[in-house]
Write a protein that holds these residues in place. Structure first.
Motif, PDB file in Angstrom:
ATOM      1  N   LYS A   1      28.928   2.697  72.387  1.00 43.58           N
ATOM      2  CA  LYS A   1      29.113   4.043  72.929  1.00 43.58           C
ATOM      3  C   LYS A   1      29.739   4.965  71.881  1.00 43.58           C
ATOM      4  CE  LYS A   1      27.637   3.441  77.196  1.00 43.58           C
ATOM      5  NZ  LYS A   1      26.437   4.169  77.715  1.00 43.58           N
ATOM      6  N   ASP A   2      30.692   4.436  71.127  1.00 47.74           N
ATOM      7  CA  ASP A   2      31.343   5.252  70.107  1.00 47.74           C
ATOM      8  C   ASP A   2      30.348   5.699  69.046  1.00 47.74           C
ATOM      9  OD1 ASP A   2      33.856   5.205  71.252  1.00 47.74           O
ATOM     10  OD2 ASP A   2      34.524   3.444  70.118  1.00 47.74           O
TER      11      ASP A   2
ATOM     12  N   LYS B   1      25.146  11.490  67.986  1.00 47.11           N
ATOM     13  CA  LYS B   1      24.792  12.715  68.716  1.00 47.11           C
ATOM     14  C   LYS B   1      25.488  13.924  68.122  1.00 47.11           C
ATOM     15  CE  LYS B   1      24.181  14.549  73.369  1.00 47.11           C
ATOM     16  NZ  LYS B   1      24.322  14.288  74.822  1.00 47.11           N
ATOM     17  N   HIS B   2      26.771  13.759  67.750  1.00 44.93           N
ATOM     18  CA  HIS B   2      27.494  14.863  67.132  1.00 44.93           C
ATOM     19  C   HIS B   2      26.913  15.167  65.743  1.00 44.93           C
ATOM     20  CE1 HIS B   2      30.765  17.689  66.911  1.00 44.93           C
ATOM     21  NE2 HIS B   2      31.196  17.168  65.772  1.00 44.93           N
TER      22      HIS B   2
ATOM     23  N   GLU C   1      38.584   7.593  66.205  1.00 45.30           N
ATOM     24  CA  GLU C   1      37.710   8.735  66.447  1.00 45.30           C
ATOM     25  C   GLU C   1      37.864   9.797  65.361  1.00 45.30           C
ATOM     26  OE1 GLU C   1      35.145  11.531  68.422  1.00 45.30           O
ATOM     27  OE2 GLU C   1      35.379   9.358  68.574  1.00 45.30           O
TER      28      GLU C   1
ATOM     29  N   GLN D   1      27.093   5.937  69.395  1.00 47.54           N
ATOM     30  CA  GLN D   1      26.159   6.870  70.014  1.00 47.54           C
ATOM     31  C   GLN D   1      26.726   8.292  70.010  1.00 47.54           C
ATOM     32  OE1 GLN D   1      24.799   5.534  73.911  1.00 47.54           O
ATOM     33  NE2 GLN D   1      24.727   3.421  73.182  1.00 47.54           N
ATOM     34  N   ARG D   2      28.013   8.405  70.335  1.00 52.93           N
ATOM     35  CA  ARG D   2      28.648   9.737  70.322  1.00 52.93           C
ATOM     36  C   ARG D   2      28.676  10.301  68.907  1.00 52.93           C
ATOM     37  NH1 ARG D   2      31.850   7.498  74.560  1.00 52.93           N
ATOM     38  NH2 ARG D   2      33.308   6.581  73.055  1.00 52.93           N
TER      39      ARG D   2
END
Length: 372
Positions: free
Chosen positions: A235-236, A242-243, A201, A238-239
């Motif tokens: 999902k990772d 979005k950020h 991350e 997508q986050r």
């Protein structure tokens, strides 16, 4: 009372650095280093302290960079897998914030011979980030440094992979602006694409921040990247996207919103209400109602247009809610905005405006009067 953050550069850290430099180099002048690094330290702010320690390194070694570079690399802690909270000047070597003055030495003197100095920054970033020191290399040696960064993006060390993205950000806070990437960010896209699914991350967040920098001058490009990257995205990812698009989403950029499934809204019977007069410090009730003409996702924000000193209105977007509406559904929303005094904005009495934007488009506005 909390310790001032600038005190991370303190006599204990400086003396610890001196001990390690003396350990690895017979050419190091400990007395000169301590005298220069500690002079008036209490009166200096954080970045000035880092610069003074950097200048002390220069003063305490022979003038050639190769000698200083070899000593600084040799003095570093052998561990390369530490969290930031673990880093510091230890018995085993230098890591953490003490690495920033050392990286400054490389940035100041290393541009004439970039390859060994980029390698030194790679070593340093594993013990503390070299994101600021690498930027002059991107500026003065863009092709070589980008080739190096692409190699870093494949490195097994997470800090090195992050350096590839963080160091190349066009608008890194506190760092010099990389004007070439502001004008043409296309060289960054293969680098960021290669890092978008990084297992850490820490790296993916840096990729998102790099894209957010790009979006401030090339919004359509980032919106197109978002649309492409969201296809079959984890999902990772997508986050991450979005950020990366947070500024574009807040601004209501149509392409970015459409990438996230928020096309132009289909609404009828739109109604918005707020008090005609609001007193600074009071609560401001807001009510919004609209009928959805079709099944659609609605991203609803409200916008306050604040009076500025020049008499013009300046908008600020506030997040509200996200709704999956069905055809014919009457969407009713209510909230209270605390119209309080804030240190980041001076309020002026007079005519202001409240708006609601849905999927980035303004669908209703009402005026109100602010009293102080």
């Amino acid at each position: 009372m909390a310790e001032p953050f600038k005190n991370i550069y303190n006599p204990t850290l400086i003396e610890g650095m001196a001990g390690h430099f003396a350990r690895v180099s017979s050419e190091f002048d400990r007395a000169v280093f301590l005298k220069t690094a500690l002079a008036g330290l209490d009166d200096l702010e954080m970045l000035a302290r880092a610069e003074q320690i950097s200048q002390a390194i220069d003063a305490a070694f022979p003038p050639d960079l190769a000698t200083k570079r070899a000593a600084m690399v040799a003095a570093m802690d052998p561990r390369t897998d530490m969290e930031l909270s673990e880093m510091g000047v230890r018995d085993t070597g230098i890591s953490g914030w003490a690495g920033e003055p050392m990286a400054r030495v490389i940035a100041r003197h290393g541009l004439d011979d970039p390859e060994p100095n980029l390698e030194a920054l790679r070593e340093m970033t594993m013990r503390f980030s070299s994101e600021f020191a690498v930027r002059p290399f991107f500026r003065d040696h863009p092709d070589l440094t980008m080739k190096t960064a692409l190699r870093w993006a494949q490195d097994e060390n997470v800090h090195v992979r992050r350096l590839a993205s963080e160091g190349s950000r066009p608008l890194l806070p506190w760092g010099i602006k990389l004007q070439a990437f502001v004008k043409d960010p296309s060289p960054l896209i293969p680098l960021l694409t290669g890092l978008r699914d990084d297992p850490e991350e820490y790296v993916r967040r840096s990729v998102a921040n790099n894209l957010n920098d790009i979006a401030k001058h090339q919004p359509d490009l980032v919106a197109d990247i978002a649309k492409d990257w969201l296809k079959d995205a984890s999902k990772d990812r997508q986050r991450l996207v979005k950020h990366a698009c947070r500024t574009l989403i807040k601004q209501g950029h149509p392409g970015a919103l459409e990438a996230f499934g928020f096309p132009p809204p289909q609404l009828g019977d739109v109604f918005l209400s707020a008090p005609e007069v609001v007193k600074l410090g009071d609560q401001m009730p807001i009510a919004f109602r609209a009928t959805s003409k079709t099944d659609q996702k609605l991203l609803v924000d409200y916008v306050l247009h604040f009076m500025r000193a020049n008499g013009k209105l300046s908008p600020k977007v506030f997040k509200w809610t996200e709704i999956a509406a069905t055809a014919g559904q009457v969407v009713e929303l209510a909230k209270t905005h605390p119209y309080k005094v804030v240190t980041t904005r001076k309020d002026y009495a007079g005519a202001q405006k409240l708006g609601v934007q849905v999927n980035g488009q303004t669908v209703a506005e009402v005026p109100f009067e602010l009293t102080l």
